[in-house]
Motif scaffolding. Sequence first.
Motif, PDB file in Angstrom:
ATOM      1  N   THR A  83      27.960  41.421  28.512  1.00 35.09           N
ATOM      2  CA  THR A  83      28.146  39.970  28.594  1.00 35.09           C
ATOM      3  C   THR A  83      27.233  39.387  27.519  1.00 35.09           C
ATOM      4  N   HIS A  93      32.161  36.952  38.668  1.00 34.88           N
ATOM      5  CA  HIS A  93      32.585  36.516  37.335  1.00 34.88           C
ATOM      6  C   HIS A  93      34.073  36.198  37.333  1.00 34.88           C
ATOM      7  N   THR A 105      25.306  30.233  35.906  1.00 38.07           N
ATOM      8  CA  THR A 105      25.862  30.617  37.213  1.00 38.07           C
ATOM      9  C   THR A 105      25.662  29.455  38.174  1.00 38.07           C
ATOM     10  N   SER A 123      31.728  34.093  31.872  1.00 40.58           N
ATOM     11  CA  SER A 123      31.000  34.580  30.695  1.00 40.58           C
ATOM     12  C   SER A 123      31.825  34.348  29.439  1.00 40.58           C
TER      13      SER A 123
END
Length: 336
Positions: free
Chosen positions: A30, A64, A95, A120
């Motif tokens: 990521t 995710h 987040t 992401s």
Amino acid sequence: METLLLRPNPRSIDRAASLVINGQVVALPTETVYGLFADATRREATDRIFLAKGRPQDNPLIVHISDMNMLKSIADDIPREAFRLADEFWPGPLTMILKKKDVICDKVTAGLDTVGIRMSSDPVLMEVIRKSAKPLRGPSANRSGRPSPTDANTVLSDMDGRIPLILDGGECRIGVESTVVSLVSPQPVLFRPGYITSRQISRVLGKEVILSKGITEELSSDDKVLSPGLKHRHYAPAAEVTIVNGPFEKYKCLVEGEGAVALCFDEYAPFLMCKTVCYGKKDDPRDQASKLFSALRTLDEIGADKVYAMMPDTEGIGLAIYNRLLRAAAFRVVNV
Ligand code: TXA
Ligand code: MG
């Protein structure tokens, strides 16, 4: 189990997606750090992540997603603030803690009724989520207690024989984990500082962001733990690390006098008569973010047992550096 390390291409990405569909765990890059990814809607898949990491079972995992429909399918009562932050910072290193829907199994959230969600910007991860059409839980790809990995070979050294596949997307651009902010109550709360700062979040929301206590202070046993990640010792090298706050001359005296290893900014290494490990340029927290975790691992590789770390700036992205370093130092800070 044999662990394959492959470059991302359409075939290896397909392979990662089908492993995920089959309930397996794969390591993917990521923009922050490498993660271990598995289907967030299946309990056995989560068990495999906990097993690979050796992680305490009370720590919830981030989920995710690849698009806003997926967000709506896993979160409930999404406040307007969440859409504002998503507009501004997604895809990216943020987040958000929101109320969860039942599709996300309890194990992912360690029994909490909330879930941490992130989109992401990494194209490989995005493609695997799209191909598998599943929200993917994804903690950092280190064994529990080790610094988060920022390149694929480091993932391999922690996960060899424990997972079937690692996709090597090179070095992570940012190097520290995402900012975690809770939007569950009217006042947003920062649980983990990161590349996106609380000031940036405040500016977008037009509201003050409260900093959770565990960010710069050790939680005591009677503090209510809102984000379990705050209480675990994390990022810990084997060495005893102490953060030193004070002028360079005094820092130099201390570290040389004790025969310790200096965890210092690049500019100072030439002036120290002891072993040094650098963690980036003095006035550049972005540079420090991209080097801190590999510096912590280097301390172990050279067998350091006593380490004095130079105090970073604590403003802006610096707060993320200070927070990670404090955990590596088990909250030991001395003023000289
Ligand atoms: O950058 C990142 O966020 C990386 C990459 C792989 O995406 N992931 C990551 O995940 O760092 P993990 O599981 O290592 O860290 C999750 C953090 C922990 O501090 C955890 O306590 C907090 O987020 N967290 C997750 N869900 C939560 C929830 N429902 N309520 C409160 N805190 C939560
Ligand atoms: Mg982690």
